[in-house]
Scaffold this motif. Sequence first.
Motif, PDB file in Angstrom:
ATOM      1  N   TRP A  49       0.807  -1.211   0.000  1.00  0.00           N
ATOM      2  CA  TRP A  49       0.000   0.000   0.000  1.00  0.00           C
ATOM      3  C   TRP A  49       0.842   1.264   0.000  1.00  0.00           C
ATOM      4  O   TRP A  49       0.507   2.250  -0.667  1.00  0.00           O
ATOM      5  N   ALA A 140      -3.672   1.494   6.415  1.00  0.00           N
ATOM      6  CA  ALA A 140      -4.938   1.403   5.685  1.00  0.00           C
ATOM      7  C   ALA A 140      -5.696   2.723   5.740  1.00  0.00           C
ATOM      8  O   ALA A 140      -6.251   3.179   4.734  1.00  0.00           O
ATOM      9  N   GLU A 144      -5.397   3.674   1.913  1.00  0.00           N
ATOM     10  CA  GLU A 144      -6.634   3.275   1.243  1.00  0.00           C
ATOM     11  C   GLU A 144      -7.554   4.466   1.018  1.00  0.00           C
ATOM     12  O   GLU A 144      -8.197   4.569  -0.034  1.00  0.00           O
ATOM     13  N   TYR A 148      -8.556   5.047  -2.658  1.00  0.00           N
ATOM     14  CA  TYR A 148      -9.945   4.721  -2.980  1.00  0.00           C
ATOM     15  C   TYR A 148     -10.860   5.942  -2.962  1.00  0.00           C
ATOM     16  O   TYR A 148     -11.871   5.957  -3.664  1.00  0.00           O
ATOM     17  N   PHE A 173     -13.820  -0.662  -3.303  1.00  0.00           N
ATOM     18  CA  PHE A 173     -13.249  -0.811  -1.968  1.00  0.00           C
ATOM     19  C   PHE A 173     -13.702  -2.121  -1.340  1.00  0.00           C
ATOM     20  O   PHE A 173     -12.905  -2.857  -0.735  1.00  0.00           O
ATOM     21  N   HIS A 177     -11.524  -6.118  -0.544  1.00  0.00           N
ATOM     22  CA  HIS A 177     -11.470  -6.896   0.693  1.00  0.00           C
ATOM     23  C   HIS A 177     -12.155  -8.250   0.514  1.00  0.00           C
ATOM     24  O   HIS A 177     -12.742  -8.801   1.444  1.00  0.00           O
TER      25      HIS A 177
END
Length: 232
Positions: A49, A140, A144, A148, A173, A177
């Motif tokens: 990431w 995250a 993220e 995202y 998103f 996961h």
Amino acid sequence: MFPVTRADAILLVAIAIVAPAYSYYAGRRIAAGAMPARTLAYARTMLSWWLISFAMGLIWVRMERPATALGLTIPGDARSWAGVALCVLALAYAVAQRRLLQQMTPEKLERVRDSFGRTAVVLPRTPIEYRLFLAVSITAGICEELLYRGYFFAMTSHWLTLAGAAIVSAIVFGLGHAYQGWKGVIKTAIVGLVLGAIYIGTGSLVWPMILHALIDVQGGSVGYKVLRTPRP
């Protein structure tokens, strides 16, 4: 509105297609009992990431795009106070839930354990894993949300309204996961939709970042507490 370069197209494909595909593959391996060591999995997650976020940052700087277009700003108005209030409420909820867990009987904790489903495999069980999981949660929350929400919203403004971008990014998103199974995908997509709405409502990505990190920290803390408790 920014022109979509070849580098942007590659990055969008990585976010919208490659990441969900890999997550689905990881989910199949988890379901088959082939989960790697959690510490290694955490390290890989953080490294991937941060590398993707760094690549996005290079593209952004090279194209001389403003940081404000990624939501990296805090408006000096009532929207910021709303963001602060949401974060305080989320923190208060996390503290209250932690106290509630401490008062639960082993039987009730067992029911909580059963509710984790496939996600239980990736939750921390040792102090070292827990500390690494906290680092993953912060990663995250920052990376993220940056990809995202901030980046995805900015780059899809050519084709989507803000509401459309919020919906599509939430779906992507959730699929990112997929290792959690379809229930996890749906729950994560709903969380992503809420975070997208907060981003739009507050005009800042800072608050979704903080909330995202708090949600992940809370999930890891609950898992750590429950999974370390001996079964009744």
